[in-house]
Design a protein around this motif. Sequence first.
Motif, PDB file in Angstrom:
ATOM      1  N   ASP A   1     -40.964 -49.452   9.772  1.00  0.00           N
ATOM      2  CA  ASP A   1     -41.196 -50.554   8.841  1.00  0.00           C
ATOM      3  C   ASP A   1     -41.161 -50.122   7.376  1.00  0.00           C
ATOM      4  N   LEU A   2     -41.176 -48.825   7.144  1.00  0.00           N
ATOM      5  CA  LEU A   2     -41.139 -48.289   5.782  1.00  0.00           C
ATOM      6  C   LEU A   2     -40.162 -47.124   5.749  1.00  0.00           C
ATOM      7  N   ASP A   3     -39.311 -47.108   4.761  1.00  0.00           N
ATOM      8  CA  ASP A   3     -38.293 -46.071   4.613  1.00  0.00           C
ATOM      9  C   ASP A   3     -38.892 -44.844   3.926  1.00  0.00           C
ATOM     10  N   ILE A   4     -38.714 -43.686   4.522  1.00  0.00           N
ATOM     11  CA  ILE A   4     -39.227 -42.428   3.985  1.00  0.00           C
ATOM     12  C   ILE A   4     -38.750 -42.199   2.546  1.00  0.00           C
ATOM     13  N   ASP A   5     -37.569 -42.682   2.218  1.00  0.00           N
ATOM     14  CA  ASP A   5     -37.011 -42.467   0.882  1.00  0.00           C
ATOM     15  C   ASP A   5     -37.808 -43.161  -0.212  1.00  0.00           C
ATOM     16  N   GLN A   6     -38.651 -44.102   0.145  1.00  0.00           N
ATOM     17  CA  GLN A   6     -39.503 -44.755  -0.836  1.00  0.00           C
ATOM     18  C   GLN A   6     -40.698 -43.884  -1.213  1.00  0.00           C
ATOM     19  N   LEU A   7     -40.961 -42.843  -0.424  1.00  0.00           N
ATOM     20  CA  LEU A   7     -42.160 -42.035  -0.646  1.00  0.00           C
ATOM     21  C   LEU A   7     -41.893 -40.562  -0.889  1.00  0.00           C
TER      22      LEU A   7
END
Length: 90
Positions: A31-37
Amino acid sequence: QGFGIADIAEKRGLVENTIQGHLSHYIETGDLDIDQLLSPEKRSRMEELLAHASYSSLKTLKTDLGDDFSYGDIKLMMSHLKYMDSAGKN
């Protein structure tokens, strides 16, 4: 909403590790892309080390990565790898 981990922790009165733990869950479910973090550089460095060595503990991996990486960074990456495995993308 584009807030960084430190911003979220401050707004919620929690420590960054707690926020990273919550975000890890969403990375693992896709549900969340690693690239955002995680920056591409950090992700690439961890992928490189993990591809060439087997780590029995996070501490050993953390030592090899150095001070530029937190345990939270490692946990985020491990959640991403679990997601990739479960989605058949590895």
